[in-house]
Design an enzyme around this catalytic site. Structure first.
Site, PDB file in Angstrom:
ATOM      1  N   ARG A  47      40.996  44.565  93.739  1.00 47.58           N
ATOM      2  CA  ARG A  47      41.023  46.275  93.511  1.00 47.58           C
ATOM      3  C   ARG A  47      42.561  46.583  93.430  1.00 47.58           C
ATOM      4  NH1 ARG A  47      40.918  49.054  97.773  1.00 47.58           N
ATOM      5  NH2 ARG A  47      39.096  47.750  98.779  1.00 47.58           N
ATOM      6  N   TYR A  99      36.800  67.385  75.210  1.00 46.03           N
ATOM      7  CA  TYR A  99      35.824  66.602  75.502  1.00 46.03           C
ATOM      8  C   TYR A  99      34.971  66.976  76.790  1.00 46.03           C
ATOM      9  CZ  TYR A  99      33.271  62.068  76.988  1.00 46.03           C
ATOM     10  OH  TYR A  99      32.428  61.225  77.448  1.00 46.03           O
ATOM     11  N   ASP A 171      45.391  63.828  76.746  1.00 50.18           N
ATOM     12  CA  ASP A 171      44.597  62.736  76.503  1.00 50.18           C
ATOM     13  C   ASP A 171      44.557  62.276  74.993  1.00 50.18           C
ATOM     14  OD1 ASP A 171      42.116  61.348  75.746  1.00 50.18           O
ATOM     15  OD2 ASP A 171      40.815  62.657  76.887  1.00 50.18           O
ATOM     16  N   LYS A 196      36.847  53.759  73.411  1.00 51.19           N
ATOM     17  CA  LYS A 196      37.044  54.324  71.923  1.00 51.19           C
ATOM     18  C   LYS A 196      37.921  53.391  71.060  1.00 51.19           C
ATOM     19  CE  LYS A 196      34.633  57.410  74.169  1.00 51.19           C
ATOM     20  NZ  LYS A 196      35.311  58.761  74.583  1.00 51.19           N
TER      21      LYS A 196
END
Ligand SMILES: *Cc1c(COP(=O)(O)O)cnc(C)c1O
Length: 375
Positions: A47, A99, A171, A196
């Site tokens: 992690r 978004y 973004d 994406k």
């Protein structure tokens, strides 16, 4: 320093020191043996740090011209990571047609913790400046915006933010670092949904946060480990594989999009085409009712009706009922997301096939004028 296309293939990805493998291995492990208590070979627990993830983080950082990169399990996890910088009472100024998932986490989740958001048309620098308050901490930009593809002057906004002592976040999912590098334009943090274009093949989810600021990185890295929304090694591998062809894919995505835009602009059933003259996301408004718009969507055969974008395969969606369904109808109307709006993500097929498919589906859209005459 190597150039962009070389970095996409080499940054963070030397041949494997142990075996010479030319591709970064999928280190499918959750923990790493230690030499003595507290002393390890650079990796303690997956992690916190992980070799396949580190390769991805270094590669993404280099493409955005940043010193530091962090990878996440999704774009939303990356957005959550950056918003974790905020405290109760803080305020954020954000692009208005952004978004839908970002809108949702701002207004339905972080608002619960006493963080306040103001949405402005960030293509208007005066509106951005006017929205800043003494308690504003972040300026959150999405450009081109979603789904109307308005562009924001990142350098102009970053300068306003710096004068006001606040951080700018961009973004960069739609443009990718191939077309736009916000850190060079003055932004402090870049966020990506690597789901994406960066991955590009619709086969995994991912997110990233990039910064050149060491103190911001220290905080964001702490949150990454504390919250734990990290990607697994297989996902990191797939995204790294996608990145190697990102520059090639973006060039063809853009070329295909220009062909589609030229076709759409000349079609008389289309009321409006939204295209910022770069990139491969194109929105248009059908000169038709909602029912006609839905009927049109069912006639497309090559284009897939799906959420998401940036894939080799051409996708399309109806933002009012799909990506932006969580935005209240009156807000949608105010920001200009029309009921007949269709958003295309132009893929890498032969553009003539993409246009032929649009053409057969548009041919059957009834003309409102013809219907009126018949009545
Ligand atoms: C898809 C998307 C996100 C969210 O990313 P996920 O990987 O789906 O969590 C954030 N911002 C933009 C601009 C997006 O298109």
């Amino acid at each position: 320093m190597y150039r962009f296309d070389t970095l996409a293939i080499h940054a963070g990805q030397p041949n494997d020191a142990a075996t010479g493998a030319v591709t970064v291995p999928i280190y499918q492990t959750s923990t790493f043996g230690q030499i003595e208590p507290g002393v390890h070979r650079g990796f303690g627990y997956a992690r916190t740090e992980h070799p396949t993830r580190r390769a991805l983080e270094e590669c993404l950082a280099s493409l955005e011209g940043a010193r530091y990169g962090l990878a996440f399990a999704s774009g939303m996890a990356a957005i959550h990571n950056v918003l974790s910088l905020l405290r109760h009472g803080d305020h954020v100024v954000s692009t208005q047609d952004l978004y839908g998932g970002a809108w949702r986490i701002f207004t339905k989740y972080f608002s619960k913790f006493g963080v306040d958001f103001t949405f402005v048309d960030s293509s208007d620098l005066t509106a951005v400046e006017r929205a800043i308050r003494p308690e504003t901490r972040l300026l959150w930009l999405e450009t081109p915006s979603n789904p109307l593809l308005k562009t924001t002057d990142i350098a102009g906004c970053s300068a306003i933010a710096r004068r006001a002592g606040i951080r700018t976040v961009v973004d960069n999912t739609f443009a990718t670092p191939v077309l736009q590098q916000p850190i060079a334009l003055g932004a402090d943090i870049v966020v990506h949904s690597t789901t994406k274009y960066i991955n590009g093949h619709s086969d995994t989810l991912g997110g990233a946060v990039l910064t050149d600021d060491e103190s911001l990185f220290t905080d964001l890295k702490f949150f990454q480990n504390a919250i734990g929304a990290v990607p697994g090694p297989q996902d990191c591998f797939l995204i790294l594989r996608g990145i190697k062809t990102l520059p090639l894919r973006m060039a063809r995505h853009c070329e295909n999009a220009r062909g589609v835009v030229e076709y759409l602009r000349a079609h008389d059933r289309i009321a409006k085409v939204h295209y910022p003259e770069f990139g491969a996301i194109v929105s248009f408004e059908l000169d038709a009712s909602v029912d006609e718009t839905i009927a049109f969507s069912k006639r497309l055969r090559l284009w897939t009706l799906a959420e998401s974008l940036g894939s080799v395969k051409s996708l399309f969606c109806h933002p009012p009922t799909m990506t932006h369904a969580s935005v209240e109808p009156e807000v949608r109307r105010r920001v200009g997301i029309a009921d007949g709006l269709i958003r295309l993500s132009v893929g890498l097929e032969d553009v003539r096939d993409l246009i032929d498919d649009l053409d057969q589906a548009l041919a059957e859209v009834a003309s409102p004028r013809r219907v009126a005459c018949a009545g």
